[in-house]
Scaffold this motif. Structure first.
Motif, PDB file in Angstrom:
ATOM      1  N   VAL A 105       0.871  -0.922   0.273  1.00 45.77           N
ATOM      2  CA  VAL A 105       0.129   0.214   0.186  1.00 45.77           C
ATOM      3  C   VAL A 105       0.674   1.464   0.215  1.00 45.77           C
ATOM      4  O   VAL A 105       2.117   1.197   0.585  1.00 45.77           O
ATOM      5  N   GLU A 106       0.617   2.192  -0.543  1.00 42.44           N
ATOM      6  CA  GLU A 106       0.750   3.309  -0.434  1.00 42.44           C
ATOM      7  C   GLU A 106      -0.467   4.890  -0.136  1.00 42.44           C
ATOM      8  O   GLU A 106      -1.280   4.887  -0.807  1.00 42.44           O
ATOM      9  N   TRP A 107      -0.517   4.871   1.496  1.00 37.55           N
ATOM     10  CA  TRP A 107      -1.316   6.282   1.621  1.00 37.55           C
ATOM     11  C   TRP A 107      -0.006   7.256   2.297  1.00 37.55           C
ATOM     12  O   TRP A 107       0.575   7.409   2.290  1.00 37.55           O
ATOM     13  N   ARG A 108      -1.104   8.429   2.251  1.00 36.84           N
ATOM     14  CA  ARG A 108      -0.895   9.341   3.150  1.00 36.84           C
ATOM     15  C   ARG A 108      -1.226   9.687   4.716  1.00 36.84           C
ATOM     16  O   ARG A 108      -2.369   8.815   5.006  1.00 36.84           O
ATOM     17  N   ALA A 109      -0.741   9.088   5.715  1.00 37.35           N
ATOM     18  CA  ALA A 109      -0.396   9.027   7.136  1.00 37.35           C
ATOM     19  C   ALA A 109      -0.339  10.721   7.582  1.00 37.35           C
ATOM     20  O   ALA A 109       0.450  11.613   7.016  1.00 37.35           O
ATOM     21  N   VAL A 110      -0.556  10.936   8.971  1.00 35.15           N
ATOM     22  CA  VAL A 110      -0.400  11.405   9.605  1.00 35.15           C
ATOM     23  C   VAL A 110      -0.081  11.258  11.165  1.00 35.15           C
ATOM     24  O   VAL A 110      -1.004   9.713  11.115  1.00 35.15           O
ATOM     25  N   GLY A 111       0.207  12.120  11.710  1.00 33.00           N
ATOM     26  CA  GLY A 111       0.611  11.536  12.780  1.00 33.00           C
ATOM     27  C   GLY A 111       0.146  11.327  13.885  1.00 33.00           C
ATOM     28  O   GLY A 111      -1.611  12.483  14.577  1.00 33.00           O
ATOM     29  N   VAL A 112      -0.814  10.465  14.734  1.00 31.11           N
ATOM     30  CA  VAL A 112      -1.469  10.240  15.757  1.00 31.11           C
ATOM     31  C   VAL A 112      -0.885  10.063  17.565  1.00 31.11           C
ATOM     32  O   VAL A 112       0.448   9.509  17.298  1.00 31.11           O
TER      33      VAL A 112
ATOM     34  N   GLY B  77       4.249   0.480   1.978  1.00 40.10           N
ATOM     35  CA  GLY B  77       4.417  -0.761   2.907  1.00 40.10           C
ATOM     36  C   GLY B  77       3.376  -1.943   2.558  1.00 40.10           C
ATOM     37  O   GLY B  77       2.956  -1.749   1.456  1.00 40.10           O
ATOM     38  N   VAL B  78       3.846  -3.402   3.366  1.00 42.62           N
ATOM     39  CA  VAL B  78       3.232  -4.621   3.070  1.00 42.62           C
ATOM     40  C   VAL B  78       2.824  -4.982   4.636  1.00 42.62           C
ATOM     41  O   VAL B  78       2.634  -4.588   5.546  1.00 42.62           O
TER      42      VAL B  78
ATOM     43  N   VAL C 162     -19.074   0.162  12.248  1.00 37.94           N
ATOM     44  CA  VAL C 162     -17.738  -0.314  12.383  1.00 37.94           C
ATOM     45  C   VAL C 162     -17.696   1.115  12.556  1.00 37.94           C
ATOM     46  O   VAL C 162     -17.974   2.147  11.872  1.00 37.94           O
ATOM     47  N   GLN C 163     -16.216   1.664  13.383  1.00 37.15           N
ATOM     48  CA  GLN C 163     -16.022   3.009  13.706  1.00 37.15           C
ATOM     49  C   GLN C 163     -14.422   2.925  12.770  1.00 37.15           C
ATOM     50  O   GLN C 163     -13.818   4.419  12.533  1.00 37.15           O
ATOM     51  N   GLY C 164     -13.876   2.109  12.449  1.00 40.91           N
ATOM     52  CA  GLY C 164     -12.451   2.415  11.680  1.00 40.91           C
ATOM     53  C   GLY C 164     -12.136   0.799  11.707  1.00 40.91           C
ATOM     54  O   GLY C 164     -13.057  -0.165  12.061  1.00 40.91           O
ATOM     55  N   TYR C 165     -10.819   0.770  11.172  1.00 38.24           N
ATOM     56  CA  TYR C 165      -9.837  -0.283  10.812  1.00 38.24           C
ATOM     57  C   TYR C 165      -8.444   0.262  11.233  1.00 38.24           C
ATOM     58  O   TYR C 165      -7.993   1.295  11.187  1.00 38.24           O
ATOM     59  N   LEU C 166      -7.777  -1.338  11.896  1.00 39.73           N
ATOM     60  CA  LEU C 166      -6.463  -0.786  12.831  1.00 39.73           C
ATOM     61  C   LEU C 166      -5.335  -1.893  11.139  1.00 39.73           C
ATOM     62  O   LEU C 166      -5.854  -2.921  10.598  1.00 39.73           O
ATOM     63  N   VAL C 167      -5.086  -1.105  10.486  1.00 41.15           N
ATOM     64  CA  VAL C 167      -3.492  -1.906   9.126  1.00 41.15           C
ATOM     65  C   VAL C 167      -2.524  -1.901  10.450  1.00 41.15           C
ATOM     66  O   VAL C 167      -1.902  -1.465  10.751  1.00 41.15           O
ATOM     67  N   GLU C 168      -2.247  -3.243  10.097  1.00 37.74           N
ATOM     68  CA  GLU C 168      -0.309  -3.211  10.739  1.00 37.74           C
ATOM     69  C   GLU C 168       0.384  -3.493   8.996  1.00 37.74           C
ATOM     70  O   GLU C 168      -0.288  -4.462   7.907  1.00 37.74           O
TER      71      GLU C 168
END
Length: 190
Positions: A24-31, A69-70, A171-177
């Motif tokens: 995957v290739e995403w845009r991310a913001v720090g939590v 990443g994978v 469903v509120q969201g998804y946790l992805v490793e």
């Protein structure tokens, strides 16, 4: 390994399908651990393990870093949301109600299936009956922003009279490793 939060509504709207083992290739913001919204859904301990949130709405390029990443794991996160008799329209997360479902893939079919699995109940445990047509009344009409003719738009319909407090599980969201690429986290816009 990066633990990434994906908000349900963003993925129902515009997310691209992916599965375990996919790159995957995403845009991310720090939590940050101080982000209370995530702690309300996941609990403070698990929320403290989440360091990134994928987003394609509501952030600026300066806040975002590229994440590539994978995918090594996907979990749907359910939580209860409740209203009160005093405010039957607004729902807030009920702390401590998170439940998880492991997924192999996240796509429109899975999102639809998970939405169908959501439930609405009265706080006394009974199902919420659909409103009867005779109980529906128009909300007060109000002037519409941007209209120059002084016209009004009729609002949504609401059940007449007091409504009972309600509770739903959804469903509120998804946790992805994500096994992140070595250059992940460099401070540069996508």
């Amino acid at each position: 390994m990066a633990l990434v939060w994906l908000t349900e509504w963003e993925w129902a709207c515009c997310g691209e399908p992916f599965g375990v083992g996919d790159r995957v290739e995403w845009r991310a913001v720090g939590v940050r651990p101080s982000d209370a919204w995530l702690g309300e859904v996941l609990g403070t301990e698990l929320a403290g393990e989440v360091s990134w949130a994928e987003t394609h709405h509501e952030t600026s390029a300066e806040e975002e870093v590229p994440l590539a990443g994978v995918v090594r794991g996907i979990r749907a996160v359910f939580a209860d949301r409740a209203s009160t008799a005093a405010d039957p329209v607004s729902f807030v997360v009920v702390p401590g109600t998170a439940a998880f479902r492991d997924l192999e893939r996240l796509d429109r079919d899975v999102i639809g299936e998970l939405a169908d699995a959501s439930s609405m109940t009265l706080l006394d445990g009974g199902p919420v009956p659909p409103p009867r047509p005779e109980d529906l009344v128009p909300l007060a009409a109000s002037a519409s922003p941007g209209r120059t003719d002084g016209g009004a738009t009729l609002g949504w319909f609401a059940a007449a009279g007091p409504r009972p407090a309600r509770r739903s599980r959804s469903v509120q969201g998804y946790l992805v490793e994500v096994e992140a690429s070595p250059d992940f986290g460099r401070d540069r816009p996508v």
